[in-house]
Scaffold this motif. Structure first.
Motif, PDB file in Angstrom:
ATOM      1  N   ARG A  22      89.574  37.910   5.948  1.00  0.00           N
ATOM      2  CA  ARG A  22      89.321  36.395   5.752  1.00  0.00           C
ATOM      3  C   ARG A  22      89.878  35.564   6.184  1.00  0.00           C
ATOM      4  NH1 ARG A  22      85.422  35.805   1.506  1.00  0.00           N
ATOM      5  NH2 ARG A  22      85.657  38.346  -0.355  1.00  0.00           N
ATOM      6  N   THR A  70      90.521  32.485   9.206  1.00  0.00           N
ATOM      7  CA  THR A  70      89.203  31.696   8.926  1.00  0.00           C
ATOM      8  C   THR A  70      89.011  31.572  10.372  1.00  0.00           C
ATOM      9  OG1 THR A  70      91.795  29.785   9.428  1.00  0.00           O
ATOM     10  CG2 THR A  70      90.252  30.165   7.124  1.00  0.00           C
ATOM     11  N   HIS A  73      87.933  24.392   5.801  1.00  0.00           N
ATOM     12  CA  HIS A  73      88.875  24.828   6.003  1.00  0.00           C
ATOM     13  C   HIS A  73      90.705  23.464   6.909  1.00  0.00           C
ATOM     14  CE1 HIS A  73      86.358  27.456   4.249  1.00  0.00           C
ATOM     15  NE2 HIS A  73      87.542  28.437   3.941  1.00  0.00           N
ATOM     16  N   ARG A 120      94.889  29.211   6.515  1.00  0.00           N
ATOM     17  CA  ARG A 120      95.682  30.869   7.900  1.00  0.00           C
ATOM     18  C   ARG A 120      93.631  31.773   6.860  1.00  0.00           C
ATOM     19  NH1 ARG A 120      97.978  33.853  11.237  1.00  0.00           N
ATOM     20  NH2 ARG A 120      97.618  35.862  10.352  1.00  0.00           N
ATOM     21  N   TRP A 121      93.290  30.994   5.816  1.00  0.00           N
ATOM     22  CA  TRP A 121      92.486  31.960   5.115  1.00  0.00           C
ATOM     23  C   TRP A 121      91.574  31.094   4.946  1.00  0.00           C
ATOM     24  CZ3 TRP A 121      97.658  33.779   2.077  1.00  0.00           C
ATOM     25  CH2 TRP A 121      97.865  34.785   3.092  1.00  0.00           C
ATOM     26  N   GLU A 122      90.234  31.934   4.138  1.00  0.00           N
ATOM     27  CA  GLU A 122      89.433  30.983   3.827  1.00  0.00           C
ATOM     28  C   GLU A 122      89.764  31.453   2.124  1.00  0.00           C
ATOM     29  OE1 GLU A 122      85.200  33.788   5.459  1.00  0.00           O
ATOM     30  OE2 GLU A 122      85.244  32.906   2.999  1.00  0.00           O
ATOM     31  N   LYS A 123      89.207  29.601   1.927  1.00  0.00           N
ATOM     32  CA  LYS A 123      89.520  29.357   0.067  1.00  0.00           C
ATOM     33  C   LYS A 123      89.607  30.176  -0.717  1.00  0.00           C
ATOM     34  CE  LYS A 123      87.264  24.757   1.192  1.00  0.00           C
ATOM     35  NZ  LYS A 123      87.101  23.876   1.037  1.00  0.00           N
ATOM     36  N   ARG A 125      95.465  39.729  -0.796  1.00  0.00           N
ATOM     37  CA  ARG A 125      94.942  38.815  -0.263  1.00  0.00           C
ATOM     38  C   ARG A 125      93.995  37.667  -1.242  1.00  0.00           C
ATOM     39  NH1 ARG A 125      93.653  38.587   5.081  1.00  0.00           N
ATOM     40  NH2 ARG A 125      96.164  38.678   4.999  1.00  0.00           N
ATOM     41  N   SER A 169      96.064  36.368  -3.020  1.00  0.00           N
ATOM     42  CA  SER A 169      96.891  34.872  -2.398  1.00  0.00           C
ATOM     43  C   SER A 169      95.325  33.510  -2.489  1.00  0.00           C
ATOM     44  CB  SER A 169      97.327  35.397  -1.266  1.00  0.00           C
ATOM     45  OG  SER A 169      98.859  36.350  -2.007  1.00  0.00           O
ATOM     46  N   ARG A 170      94.748  33.876  -1.259  1.00  0.00           N
ATOM     47  CA  ARG A 170      93.756  32.568  -0.875  1.00  0.00           C
ATOM     48  C   ARG A 170      92.895  32.061  -1.820  1.00  0.00           C
ATOM     49  NH1 ARG A 170      87.901  33.486   0.049  1.00  0.00           N
ATOM     50  NH2 ARG A 170      87.392  34.837  -0.833  1.00  0.00           N
ATOM     51  N   ARG A 171      93.869  32.159  -2.952  1.00  0.00           N
ATOM     52  CA  ARG A 171      93.481  30.993  -4.251  1.00  0.00           C
ATOM     53  C   ARG A 171      94.513  30.610  -4.523  1.00  0.00           C
ATOM     54  NH1 ARG A 171      89.946  35.698  -4.367  1.00  0.00           N
ATOM     55  NH2 ARG A 171      87.647  34.908  -4.616  1.00  0.00           N
ATOM     56  N   ASN A 227      97.934  30.316  -0.194  1.00  0.00           N
ATOM     57  CA  ASN A 227      97.130  30.528   0.668  1.00  0.00           C
ATOM     58  C   ASN A 227      98.224  28.910   2.257  1.00  0.00           C
ATOM     59  OD1 ASN A 227      95.315  30.300   3.176  1.00  0.00           O
ATOM     60  ND2 ASN A 227      93.659  29.915   1.981  1.00  0.00           N
TER      61      ASN A 227
END
Length: 394
Positions: free
Chosen positions: A255, A257, A289, A296-299, A336, A339-341, A372
């Protein structure tokens, strides 16, 4: 948003983190409290290509030259370690070559020559370059990055040894490509049966990006095998533009970005019209993003967490995995997804992943906050590859 607007937006975000003090001018990562040679080099490359902020470029170059080690290397500076690296040396060296081509300063040439000798010394088998003292496995993205630097040096300084070494790396990567076009993350004896000899969407784009640059410097026409690598990226991209991450099995790059920036550059460098719509969607998603920096990651939201868990299971379920590897990857993926949320402005204070590492006796070199966060490292990576694509498109 078009490519130039995206590049300008990234520049404006990164520029806020420039520090000017007695020891030099450089980018400082406030979230981890470190100054990375790589981040400074990537930003510098973009500014040189765009032909702006000359004073800032000159000062960052001065800072990088002072940071070069006696053996010609630059350190990879990371929250967990700080050591000489062929990968980082190649990225910094490439930035200095671009600066030299524009300014023709002798001190730059001397610095780049030393860097070339160091990178060549890191080749352990034909086309296989170790990343650093503690990361000695054969990672194809490292081989491609070293090849890019060596081919650039060969082109601008007419160096036969560097040119041949870059060619060896290209052949080495090609020889390890899967039949479906995948360029696996790790290969060789240490990765033959390991859970890192897998497809990875993010590193597929990274490796293809550096390979295209290498082939251009070597004046080698694109070959079908590299087209197949880009075709695979297109195949795992959904109609709306997001990637199907169930096709990607490297969990620490899950994930990310930056995958959209590198995919855009790979599509653009392939010069295939059929990728036009996909590349535009990559930019659209990347811009979704960009906040203070690129996340860092896709939301995502909590509403789709269960479909995301199914995706993790698909990604983790490889037939040659042991049950231990499967459980490790699934647990990593679930972590992950949670975390990304969630979001934070200060991941450096988050020790949860370190505690999990200790409990499970894992040896992870990655940064895994439980939230994130806006990532300077990811932002300069995107700025580097997209600025390259921009100047090639003019």
């Amino acid at each position: 948003m078009n490519l130039r607007s995206t590049v300008d937006r990234l520049d404006s975000k990164i520029g806020k983190y420039i520090i000017e003090e007695d020891r030099g001018t450089y980018l400082y990562d406030p979230y981890f409290g470190i100054t990375r040679n790589r981040v400074n080099a990537e930003y510098c490359k973009g500014l040189i290509r765009l032909e702006r902020k000359d004073e800032v470029v000159n000062k960052i170059v001065d800072f990088l030259i002072k940071a070069q080690n006696h053996d010609g290397s630059w350190n990879e500076i990371h929250p967990y370690y700080d050591e000489p690296s062929s990968l980082v040396t190649s990225i910094v060296g490439d930035a200095l070559i671009e600066f030299y081509v524009r300014n023709n300063e002798k001190r730059i040439k001397k610095s780049v020559e030393r860097a070339t000798k160091y990178v060549l010394s890191c080749e352990r088998a034909p086309g296989y370059f170790i990343k650093s003292r503690n990361f000695r496995q054969d990672h194809l993205n490292v081989d491609a990055t070293c090849a890019d630097f060596l081919s650039s040096y060969a082109r601008h300084f007419s160096d036969r040894e560097a040119k041949i070494a870059a060619g060896r790396a290209v052949k080495h990567i090609r020889d390890h490509q899967f039949e479906n076009g995948v360029l696996p993350y790790r290969v060789g004896d240490q990765g033959e049966n390991g859970f890192m000899k897998v497809p990875c969407i993010h590193y597929q784009g990274v490796t293809a990006y550096y390979l295209y640059k290498t082939l251009e410097d070597l004046e080698t026409e694109e070959q079908d095998w590299l087209k197949r690598a880009v075709d695979w990226l297109a195949e795992v991209q959904k109609r709306e533009g997001r990637f199907d991450w169930s096709k990607s099995s490297l969990m620490f790059a899950y994930r990310l970005t930056g995958a959209y920036a590198f995919a855009y550059s790979s599509y653009a460098q392939s010069r295939e019209d059929k990728y036009f719509d996909r590349s535009i969607r990559c930019l659209d998603i990347l811009n979704e993003h960009i906040y203070d920096l690129v996340l860092r990651w896709e939301k995502s939201t909590t509403s789709d967490i269960f479909p995301s868990f199914v995706s993790v299971i698909k990604s983790s379920n490889r037939r040659n995995d042991s049950i231990v590897d499967f459980l490790h990857k699934t647990g990593y993926g679930y972590y992950r997804e949670f975390s990304r949320r969630r979001f934070t402005q200060n991941p450096g204070d988050d020790k949860l992943f370190e505690k999990i590492n200790d409990v499970l006796s894992l040896n992870s070199s990655t940064i895994e906050p439980s939230r994130n966060y806006p990532d300077l490292f990811m932002t300069t990576e995107c700025f580097d590859c997209l600025s390259f694509s921009y100047v090639r498109s003019r």
